[in-house]
Scaffold this active site. Structure first.
Site, PDB file in Angstrom:
ATOM      1  N   GLY A 152       0.810  -1.225   1.745  1.00  0.00           N
ATOM      2  CA  GLY A 152       2.090  -1.844   1.389  1.00  0.00           C
ATOM      3  C   GLY A 152       3.082  -1.586   2.502  1.00  0.00           C
ATOM      4  O   GLY A 152       2.703  -1.321   3.629  1.00  0.00           O
ATOM      5  N   SER A 196      -1.028   3.034   6.421  1.00  0.00           N
ATOM      6  CA  SER A 196      -0.937   1.854   7.274  1.00  0.00           C
ATOM      7  C   SER A 196      -0.463   0.686   6.427  1.00  0.00           C
ATOM      8  O   SER A 196      -0.152   0.841   5.241  1.00  0.00           O
ATOM      9  CB  SER A 196      -2.312   1.536   7.870  1.00  0.00           C
ATOM     10  N   LYS A 197      -0.444  -0.463   7.058  1.00  0.00           N
ATOM     11  CA  LYS A 197       0.021  -1.684   6.383  1.00  0.00           C
ATOM     12  C   LYS A 197      -0.737  -1.933   5.076  1.00  0.00           C
ATOM     13  O   LYS A 197      -0.199  -2.484   4.135  1.00  0.00           O
ATOM     14  CB  LYS A 197      -0.176  -2.882   7.310  1.00  0.00           C
ATOM     15  N   ARG A 198      -2.012  -1.539   5.075  1.00  0.00           N
ATOM     16  CA  ARG A 198      -2.827  -1.774   3.880  1.00  0.00           C
ATOM     17  C   ARG A 198      -2.210  -1.151   2.622  1.00  0.00           C
ATOM     18  O   ARG A 198      -2.468  -1.575   1.516  1.00  0.00           O
ATOM     19  CB  ARG A 198      -4.232  -1.171   4.062  1.00  0.00           C
TER      20      ARG A 198
END
Ligand code: GLU
Length: 487
Positions: free
Chosen positions: A262, A258-260
């Site tokens: 990067g 996910s976005k976490r």
């Protein structure tokens, strides 16, 4: 053309991310390998969450990746092209209505009048009994009068598919092999919501059926939908496609990517100046293996080598370092002209050259040539090339620390020697430097290292004589006379 027809069916509720792009890629590769048809279908029935901006972004990302579709929206998303359109689910309501009417007429589905409170109570009960939530079928066999009575009370209804109570639903999954689900664990599911809109499962079956899709390759997260869909394909008399469920892509911490972790959307990779061919190559390795240890593939090679037989069934871990390596390898595969075309706008964006400065562009061509494989990512272009275009470039701290007063004195002499060189190029600069080293009783390296720092701020890099020639005589003499030192 073969009868292979595959599709990528994104919901336009966000950006095209790594997982979706991999699904698109595998379908595309299979279509290209089999000379089949790749369909792009926009699943925008969720009116609240679907946006036009997201559709546009998905189309742009697909185009950037080079995943062209044979049927689907036009490139700008304004219309559809192909014989099975439209390819926006929001424009296919008449088809869903028609099939819903048929389900009702053939008693394959029934209206369910349960209220959210009733459904909630069923859910609580199932929970207390430690069962998975399953609709209890209370509206299954309502008589005509019972239905009328509920309608008279103003109850709205959804349409539920009558699923089998006995037996099992089976398929041979391309990735996971034989799958069998007991039919009584598949609840009577909602095909049409209270607002008249189809659910994902219903619209997907109608569309895959009408679009004559032969293979459905998608993420593992859809496995639980497959028994419902297979049952409905059968009931509606459609040919059942082959299914392949690809394992999730995980971040290095073992959690779903996910976005976490990067950059996760395709456009972020584009904005970070990754090569699309490198991202395609890397995505192909997330869930497929070539059967040997080759890692670098051009897109063309992939379209020849890809095989559904070599899809992995264990989760794939997204490894940014591996992507960086593959990106560097693809940068090497570019011709000088291609590399220059990609690097030039980056140099201009960094404010190191004017967009219409042809001389600077030619110079960047030379700089890239002497840099060779040292530029392993296009993002390095401004930092690595700044010294050739401006006096404002970074100074390597280690090289700066080694640059002492003695070095500075040597550079002053080297400056004068360089000023006298006629026909200044790598060879003549080298001859002058070596002659000076001899004269001073120094090893060439004692001039080369400080000269590299004085002229480019770097500790390492291309041949120093190429650096001198490319920076140019006038700047070389200036910088050797008065090298920049850290403040
Ligand atoms: N719209 C669905 C999704 O984005 C498509 C799933 C499928 O391929 O059937 O997850």
């Amino acid at each position: 053309m073969s009868s292979i027809r595959v599709r990528f069916a994104p919901s336009p509720t966000g950006t095209l991310h790594v997982g979706g792009a991999r699904t698109a890629l595998f379908n595309w590769l299979y279509a290209r390998l089999q000379k089949g048809v790749f369909v792009l279908r926009i699943e925008d029935t969720d009116q609240e969450r679907s946006t036009d901006a997201s559709t546009q972004q998905i189309l742009r990302s697909m185009q950037w990746l080079g995943l062209d579709w044979d049927e689907g929206p036009t490139e700008d998303g304004a219309d559809s092209r192909g014989d099975h359109g439209p390819y926006f689910q929001s424009q296919r309501r008449d088809k869903y209505d028609e099939f819903a009417a048929r389900l009702l007429q053939e008693n394959l589905a029934y209206p369910c009048y349960c209220t959210p409170d009733e459904l909630d109570a069923m859910r609580q009960k199932a929970k207390a009994e430690k069962r998975d939530f399953g609709y209890d079928g209370r509206c299954r066999d309502l008589s005509h009068d019972e239905r009328k009575e509920r309608e008279a009370r103003g109850r709205t209804s959804v349409l539920r598919v009558r699923t089998p109570d006995e037996g099992s639903i089976r398929w041979t999954d391309i990735v996971h092999g034989d799958m069998e689900i007991a039919a009584d664990t598949v609840e009577d599911w909602v095909a049409v919501k209270g607002d008249g809109f189809p659910t994902y499962n219903f619209a997907a079956v109608v569309d895959d059926g009408l679009m004559e899709i032969s293979h459905v390759l998608r993420g593992d997260d859809h496995i639980s939908n497959t028994p419902k869909q297979i049952h409905l394909f059968r009931e509606l008399g459609f040919r059942i496609p082959k299914f392949g469920h690809m394992p999730m892509i995980l971040g290095s911490d073992g959690k779903r990517l996910s976005k976490r972790h990067g950059a996760a959307s395709v456009e972020e990779f584009r904005d970070e100046n990754f090569l699309s061919a490198a991202l395609v190559n890397y995505l192909a390795l997330l869930g497929w293996s070539p059967g040997n240890d080759q890692e670098v593939f051009t897109v063309q090679q992939l379209t020849k080598k890809f095989s559904l037989k070599r899809l992995n069934h264990s989760a794939a871990v997204f490894d940014p370092e591996k992507l960086a390596y593959i990106n560097a390898e693809h940068l090497k595969l570019l011709s000088d002209k291609q590399r220059l075309a990609m690097a030039w706008p980056i140099l201009v964006d960094a404010g190191l050259a004017e967009a219409d400065d042809g001389q600077a562009r030619a110079k960047l061509g030379q700089v890239l040539k002497i840099m060779g494989a040292r530029v392993s990512h296009l993002n390095d272009v401004p930092a690595y090339c700044a010294a050739y275009f401006s006096d404002d470039y970074e100074l390597d701290a280690e090289a700066a620390a080694e640059f002492d007063d003695e070095a500075q004195a040597h550079m002053a002499k080297l400056a004068e020697a360089m000023a006298k060189v006629e026909g200044f190029d790598a060879a003549s600069a080298e001859a002058a430097l070596r002659a000076l080293a001899d004269e001073l009783g120094l090893k060439a390296g004692q001039l080369i290292h400080p000269a590299r720092f004085a002229v480019s701020g770097q500790k390492v890099g291309p041949s120093v004589f190429d650096v001198l020639a490319t920076v140019g005589q006038e700047r070389v003499v200036q910088r050797l006379r008065a090298p920049r030192r850290p403040a």
